[in-house]
Structure formats: C-alpha cells, structure tokens
Write a protein that holds these residues in place. Sequence first.
Motif, short mmCIF file in Angstrom:
data_model
loop_
_atom_site.label_atom_id
_atom_site.label_comp_id
_atom_site.label_asym_id
_atom_site.label_seq_id
_atom_site.Cartn_x
_atom_site.Cartn_y
_atom_site.Cartn_z
N SER A 15 99.59 -25.75 74.55
CA SER A 15 100.44 -25.74 75.75
C SER A 15 100.90 -27.13 76.17
O SER A 15 102.02 -27.28 76.66
CB SER A 15 99.74 -25.02 76.90
N PRO A 16 100.08 -28.18 75.96
CA PRO A 16 100.57 -29.52 76.32
C PRO A 16 101.82 -29.95 75.55
O PRO A 16 102.59 -30.77 76.04
CB PRO A 16 99.38 -30.43 76.01
N MET A 17 102.04 -29.39 74.34
CA MET A 17 103.26 -29.72 73.60
C MET A 17 104.47 -29.18 74.36
O MET A 17 105.46 -29.89 74.56
CB MET A 17 103.25 -29.16 72.18
N GLY A 18 104.40 -27.94 74.81
CA GLY A 18 105.49 -27.36 75.59
C GLY A 18 105.71 -28.12 76.88
O GLY A 18 106.85 -28.38 77.29
N GLU A 19 104.60 -28.49 77.52
CA GLU A 19 104.67 -29.28 78.75
C GLU A 19 105.39 -30.59 78.51
O GLU A 19 106.29 -30.98 79.27
CB GLU A 19 103.26 -29.56 79.27
N GLN A 127 111.39 -27.69 68.00
CA GLN A 127 112.81 -27.36 68.17
C GLN A 127 112.98 -26.17 69.10
O GLN A 127 113.90 -26.13 69.92
CB GLN A 127 113.48 -27.10 66.81
N GLN A 128 112.08 -25.19 68.98
CA GLN A 128 112.13 -24.03 69.86
C GLN A 128 111.85 -24.44 71.31
O GLN A 128 112.56 -24.02 72.23
CB GLN A 128 111.13 -22.97 69.38
N CYS A 129 110.84 -25.28 71.52
CA CYS A 129 110.53 -25.78 72.87
C CYS A 129 111.70 -26.57 73.44
O CYS A 129 112.00 -26.46 74.64
CB CYS A 129 109.27 -26.65 72.86
N LEU A 130 112.36 -27.34 72.62
CA LEU A 130 113.53 -28.11 73.05
C LEU A 130 114.65 -27.17 73.52
O LEU A 130 115.22 -27.36 74.60
CB LEU A 130 114.00 -28.98 71.88
N ASN A 134 115.96 -26.65 77.55
CA ASN A 134 117.36 -26.78 77.99
C ASN A 134 117.87 -25.49 78.62
O ASN A 134 118.54 -25.53 79.65
CB ASN A 134 118.24 -27.22 76.83
N ALA A 135 117.53 -24.35 78.02
CA ALA A 135 117.97 -23.07 78.57
C ALA A 135 117.36 -22.82 79.95
O ALA A 135 118.05 -22.36 80.87
CB ALA A 135 117.60 -21.93 77.61
N PHE A 136 116.08 -23.14 80.10
CA PHE A 136 115.42 -22.97 81.40
C PHE A 136 116.08 -23.85 82.45
O PHE A 136 116.42 -23.39 83.54
CB PHE A 136 113.93 -23.31 81.28
N LEU A 137 116.31 -25.12 82.13
CA LEU A 137 116.91 -26.04 83.10
C LEU A 137 118.34 -25.65 83.43
O LEU A 137 118.77 -25.78 84.57
CB LEU A 137 116.82 -27.48 82.59
N ASP A 138 119.09 -25.14 82.44
CA ASP A 138 120.44 -24.65 82.70
C ASP A 138 120.40 -23.50 83.71
O ASP A 138 121.18 -23.47 84.66
CB ASP A 138 121.12 -24.16 81.42
N GLN A 139 119.50 -22.56 83.50
CA GLN A 139 119.41 -21.39 84.38
C GLN A 139 118.97 -21.79 85.79
O GLN A 139 119.53 -21.31 86.77
CB GLN A 139 118.44 -20.36 83.81
#
Length: 149
Positions: A15-19, A127-130, A134-139
């Motif tokens: 999870s820290p990688m996603g964070e 790459q998936q987390c990236l 971006n999709a989360f921040l866009d929304q």
Amino acid sequence: MSDLKVLIVWNICRSPMGEAVLRDVAKKRGVDMFVDSCGTAAYHAGEEPDGRRHNIPIEHSARQIQTSDFTQFTHILAADDSNLRNLERVKPKNATAEVCLWGSYLDNKPITDPYYGGINGFERVYQQCLSLSNAFLDQVANDRHSQYL
C-alpha cells in the motif's frame, strides 16, 4: 483541496507504493492533500514497503486499518475487490469517508499483485497506480468544481 485526505488500502506491505505514487502525482499537479496507506490485515505491519523505483520517496511502513480511519479520511481507496470487501465488513456505522475501489475512477479494474507479475510486475503496477492517481485527481477536481457552479 487541503481538506482532501486519502487512504490507499492494499496488501499491507505494498500500500505504501500506491500512497507514494498518489502523493507524487498530486504534488506535481499542485494539489494539496494528505495521503496515507494501510492494509486490512496485520500481516507485515511495520515492514518496509515493496517497489522503490522511479525516484518516488516512500517514507512509510505498513500498518493495519483502524476504525478511526473511516472518519479521519475523505476517501478510502481499495486496490482490489478483496480489500474492498474487507473494508465494507469493518466499516463502522458512523463512517464519513467515501469507500470504493480505486479503479472505479478509471476502468473498474483492481490493481494486480506485483509479486506474481514476474520481473515486470512492479513496473506494471506502478503504471497502473500512476493512471489511477491521475484519474482520481481529475474526478475530485471535477466534483469540487461542480460544487461551485
């Protein structure tokens, strides 16, 4: 957006990688937010995270979800369906955080476990987390913009 507080929930040592990826993307986009991460089980608690690449600082060790997380965070993003089910199971009645699959902001796909992806597993997950960041921040930006229209 300083009131935005996001918790990434995944395999506890990953999870820290996603964070770190979400924090890095937010910083590069000029989004002020607090990001943390945890797992739904205590396996590997306190251990160092997997996947240190791309010069993204990961300064976090694994921890388990706490009941207080459901009221302290605005968004709790599960990396996969198993973690989402576990979150729904332990979510208290007074929860205020939006709890969903991180992939729901892009393609509704879970993040795969990099451990089983061979030599390129961690790169694919990065790459998936990236993309998900971006999709989360866009929304979130669109949602907040709509509130003021």
